[in-house]
Every structure is written in C-alpha cells, then in structure tokens.
Design an enzyme around this catalytic site. Structure first.
Site, PDB file in Angstrom:
ATOM      1  N   CYS A  71      49.094 -16.449 -58.174  1.00 43.65           N
ATOM      2  CA  CYS A  71      48.618 -15.123 -57.793  1.00 43.65           C
ATOM      3  C   CYS A  71      47.134 -14.979 -58.111  1.00 43.65           C
ATOM      4  O   CYS A  71      46.739 -14.337 -59.088  1.00 43.65           O
ATOM      5  CB  CYS A  71      49.417 -14.024 -58.474  1.00 43.65           C
ATOM      6  SG  CYS A  71      49.084 -12.409 -57.735  1.00 43.65           S
ATOM      7  N   CYS A 129      49.243 -11.530 -51.100  1.00 41.41           N
ATOM      8  CA  CYS A 129      48.684 -11.046 -52.359  1.00 41.41           C
ATOM      9  C   CYS A 129      48.397  -9.556 -52.221  1.00 41.41           C
ATOM     10  O   CYS A 129      47.369  -9.163 -51.661  1.00 41.41           O
ATOM     11  CB  CYS A 129      47.399 -11.809 -52.696  1.00 41.41           C
ATOM     12  SG  CYS A 129      46.721 -11.406 -54.310  1.00 41.41           S
TER      13      CYS A 129
END
Length: 557
Positions: free
Chosen positions: A307, A487
């Site tokens: 991430c 994301c």
C-alpha cells in the site's frame, strides 16, 4: 583462489596449492581445513603438502575428508568440533567449496535459523537446497516420508491465501487443500489507516484465523522453514514434511523495523508510531488528536512496500483533523519520501498536490529514514538526490509516523523460488512460477510490478484459482492478470482519491466517471472505503465471491 566468506570465523574456497598458503596467511587466516580426500582428482596436491607449508607459517590444519555427495551426520559433527578447537578465522577447502559450506550449514543447524544459514551460504554463492531438510532437522538426516500430503498447499493465511483457498473450493469442491500459517489472528490491514485517523476501532480489523479458513480446508498452524520444489515438498518448523501436487505461495511481506537504527526500541512511545502495525495504529490517533503544535513527520521508504499510498494517507487524515481543530497553522508537517514523486501514477498527482498545499505540508524527496532517537526527538535521513553525493541530515520532531522498510520474508528470499532480488519469480500474466510449473504465487511476495494492495490480491486470487484448476485438468492456464491494484487515498475525512491502475500505470477504473471519477476527491469513494469494502473483504473476498473480478481469459486464435 576464489575465497568466499560465510561467517566472521569461516571462509571457504576451491582446491588450494602449497603456493597459496603464504597468501592465505597474509589475509589473516589462522587455520586451514581440508574436506577433500587425497587422490580425488589427478591434478590435486595431497594434504601433506598443504600441511607442511602451513606449519612453516604457524597455521593450524585439519584433515577432514568427505566423499563428494556423501556428507554424513558424523562428518558435520567433526567439522563443528574442529571449528570450536582451532584458531579462527578458518579457511576450509574442497574441490569447489560446496562440501565445506554444507558441513558448516549442518554444524550450525542447532544454533542458527534455517533462513540465516541459507542466507549466509547463498551470499557466498553456495546453494544448500539439497540439504535444507537436514538443516531444518537440526543437522540430522530426516526421514523422506511425508507427514502429510494434499492436492494443493497454500503458504500464507492472509488476504491472498484465504481468498485463493475459497476461490479454489468454489471451482472444485473436492480438492484437498491445506493452508499453512502460524498466526492465530487474521487482520484487515487496509483498515489500519482508518484506525490511525480515528475512524475505525482496531478491533474492527481483526478476526480469528480459524473463523476464516474456508470449510473443508485444512489449517496447518505452523511456520514454513524451507521449500524443496524438486520434491514437491514444504518443510515446516520442526522438520515436518508436507507434500503437494500444486503449491500456492503468498505469505505477505516482512516489515524490517530493524533496518532503521534505534526504531525498534522507541516504537509506540516518544511520539514514534506507525499504522503498519495493529497495536500501533491507535497510538497514531492518540498522537494526532492530542497534538496542538510542533513538527509532525511522515516517512516513506524505498519501494516496494505494501500500500504505497499509506504513508501519505496518514498525513492527509492528520492534516485534515488539525485543520478542523484550528491548530494546523501551529503544526509543521513534513513528508520525507525516499522516492522522487508524490505518487507513481501521474493522473492522480494534481488532486493530491492540492491537499499537500491545503495542509501546508513540505515535500522532501529522496529522503530515506536511517536512524531515530525517540527520547531526543531526532531523526536522521540519507538524502540521495540524483547525481549528487548522499548527505545525512538531522531533523527534530514532536511526532513521527514511520513506514518501515519492507522485503520478502527470509524463508522466501533464500529459497529456490526467489529471483535475484528475493521475490517469488512468476510469469506476470498467469502468476505461475517461471521454473516450477506446479507452483503459483500472488499477493505481496511475488515479483510482478504491480501495486502491493489487498485490492490486487482480490483480483489475483480468482486468476490463480482459474489457472491452477485448468492445469489440474490438463488444460493450458489462460486467465490473465493485468496488474490491477487500487489505492484509496484518504485525502480528508469524508473524501477519497480512488487510484485504480494496472501494469505501466494504465488507469483501470471500476466505475464510469459520471458515477465516480477516481482522479478527483469524492464522497462516493469514501463511502466505498468506509462502509462497503470492509464487508466485501470479510464476506465476499475471503469466501470466494468474485464480484466484479471475474478472470479475463486469453481468447482462442
């Protein structure tokens, strides 16, 4: 001579001559061990010649001959005993150095981890895959009998592992599947940013592993020590052997906190926190909600990390809170990024830059956190701008949110499955291993150049399941992975920039722009992140429900 260091006390090399002994002494070695029987090669000097030259220079010697390919347990014991008796450092030699490295590996099996032994020998250029089971068994020769065997073995019970197990069962319910993972708790890690922003409670992101293993799938609660892909075997801690017909590898990443000097001793106190750990995310919110003035630093290490947007998500949610509390003008926000851009896909950068400006954050590119002193409230960064010497800078802080350096787990990095950088080496389209055709990998640990996110794993799981089942049925795997990852960048509480992209930064939006334009901050994306994605994760992804992610296949020509 081609001398390779294995440890501070031992180096190994191929066959030496009496003429080499002077140089060996000059290099600081105090003892020489020969592991090659006399007469093995026509051009081989006998050990007596080496010993005579060594004695003249005051070097100790040992003759411990081992027949090539027949290193016994007794040989390993004798080598370990000699290493404890003779002066160090020691140079050991045989025909190529491999026997020496093998003897050392087996002699250290009770005092070092398998991963550390394999890493040391691999860095010296010696592959110990052939004796890894013996190393895991404390240096002793184990039985070749498998303790268990399954149609499919899945290494890792995280998002990728549970999802692919469920997807396999939904396609072929009679498959005998085992998931190997030592953890008791399974975490919804995408929720930790929200915990650090005061939106979720930490308890909302955790469930017991046992409650999530799909029905009919075996859970082997153990850690993996090593792989023997040539024998279709996984070696567990304690040297238990699990055999498979097909293997799926997805254990996630290693968070390397120790790579930042001083970090481990100060985490969770002195204003040092990280949303990358379940127990620390609440401390992030404690710091943010209690801060009225001072300097807040947010760091991002070199890629790859899971991430990649998480470090700046923490910045945005913190800045938004301080803005709404009326204290933002008193807080100096600094973003120290080891990379050279705010975000890797340019289409999303303009929206993010507006929030950087809104919160008055200072961007510091090519800044990599290398050391921290929590009590002194100081951090040190190596600044490595292109074409300039690296400069170390000291920065004071009142609060610092750290994203740790990340790598493949040690047992992956030193295994035959890994590429030169330590990641599982797969075909980026089919996610099948490039060398071992009955092995697949997905999630953060494989080497495809995609974003390492839960959304990527959600897309990959049905692709691996589809291709693995096709292989079981004698068909050519045809499902394709396009590199999709997502994301959700939480730029403020209530709005998100939903970045969705694939290989090469290609935009891959899930929704039409009239409904949700991912390049702009929207309330719809926030609702998706806060209210929709968590139940999708728990009740769809981990249960084999493949909503909106049906695998694309190569069309027949």
């Amino acid at each position: 001579m081609d001398i390779k260091s294995i440890s501070s006390s031992l180096s190994v090399c191929p066959q030496i001559t009496a003429q080499d002994v002077q140089k060996i002494a000059d290099l600081g070695f105090r003892s020489i061990v020969c592991n090659r029987p006399d007469g093995e090669g026509a051009d081989q000097p006998v050990f007596d010649e080496i010993e005579a030259a060594a004695k003249k220079l005051g070097l100790e010697t040992r003759y411990l001959p081992v027949i090539s390919g027949k290193v016994s347990d007794e040989d390993a014991d004798a080598f370990g005993k000699a290493m404890n008796e003779i002066p160090r450092p020691v140079l050991a030699y045989c025909r190529t150095g491999t026997r020496c490295a093998t003897l050392w590996s087996l002699s250290q099996a009770e005092t070092m981890t398998v991963a550390d032994i394999l890493a040391a020998t691999k860095s010296a250029g010696y592959d110990m895959a052939g004796v890894v089971r013996r190393i895991a068994n404390g240096g002793r020769t184990p039985t070749d009998r498998a303790d268990a065997s399954y149609d499919v073995v899945i290494v890792g019970g995280g998002a990728a592992g549970i999802a692919v197990a469920a997807s396999l069962k939904s396609r072929k319910s009679d498959l005998d599947i085992a998931v190997i993972d030592p953890a008791d708790i399974h975490y919804y890690q995408p929720g930790w940013t929200m915990v650090g922003g005061g939106v979720f409670k930490a308890s909302q992101t955790a469930k017991t592993m046992g409650s999530l293993i799909p029905r009919g799938v075996h859970w082997l609660k153990s850690a993996v020590a090593a792989f023997e892909p040539q024998d279709n075997a996984v070696i567990l801690d304690g040297c238990r052997v699990v055999k498979y017909d097909r293997l799926v590898v997805c254990p996630g990443l290693k968070l390397d906190w120790h790579k930042v000097e001083g970090l481990v001793s100060t985490l969770g106190k002195h204003g040092v926190t990280s949303n990358y750990r379940y127990d620390l995310a609440p401390y992030t919110w404690e710091l943010v909600s209690g801060m009225k003035e001072g300097r807040a630093i947010f760091t991002q290490p070199p890629m790859p990390i899971k991430c990649a947007g998480a470090p700046q998500k923490a910045l945005y949610l913190s800045g938004d809170y301080w803005r709404k509390q009326g204290v933002l003008k008193n807080i100096d926000i600094q973003f120290h990024n080891a990379g050279g851009v705010l975000f890797g896909v340019k289409e999303y950068v303009p929206a993010l830059e507006k929030y950087i400006d809104l919160y008055g954050a200072n961007l510091n590119f090519f800044n990599n956190l290398v050391a921290i002193d929590g009590p002194a409230k100081k951090a040190w960064f190596d600044v490595a701008k292109p074409d300039t010497p690296v400069e170390r800078v000291e920065v004071d802080f009142d609060m610092i949110h750290v994203c740790p350096p990340q790598s493949a787990p040690d047992f992956i990095r030193v295994s035959p499955l890994a590429d030169a950088a330590g990641w599982v080496d797969v075909d980026h389209i089919t996610l099948r291993h490039k060398t071992y055709t009955n092995i697949w990998s997905l999630g953060d640990v494989m080497n495809a150049p995609n974003a390492k996110t839960a959304a990527a794993a959600r897309m990959q799981a049905p692709i691996v399941a589809e291709n693995l089942v096709a292989d079981l049925e004698g068909k050519t795997p045809s499902a394709q992975y396009n590199g999709y990852g997502s994301c959700p960048l939480t730029v403020e509480r209530g709005k998100i920039v939903l970045a969705e992209f694939g290989y090469g930064g290609t935009l891959l939006p899930s929704f039409p722009t009239w409904l949700l334009d991912g390049t702009k901050p929207t309330r719809a994306a926030w609702i998706l992140k806060e209210q929709i994605l968590p139940p999708v994760y728990w009740w769809a992804m981990l249960r084999g429900k493949e909503w909106m992610i049906k695998p694309e296949k190569v069309s027949a020509s």
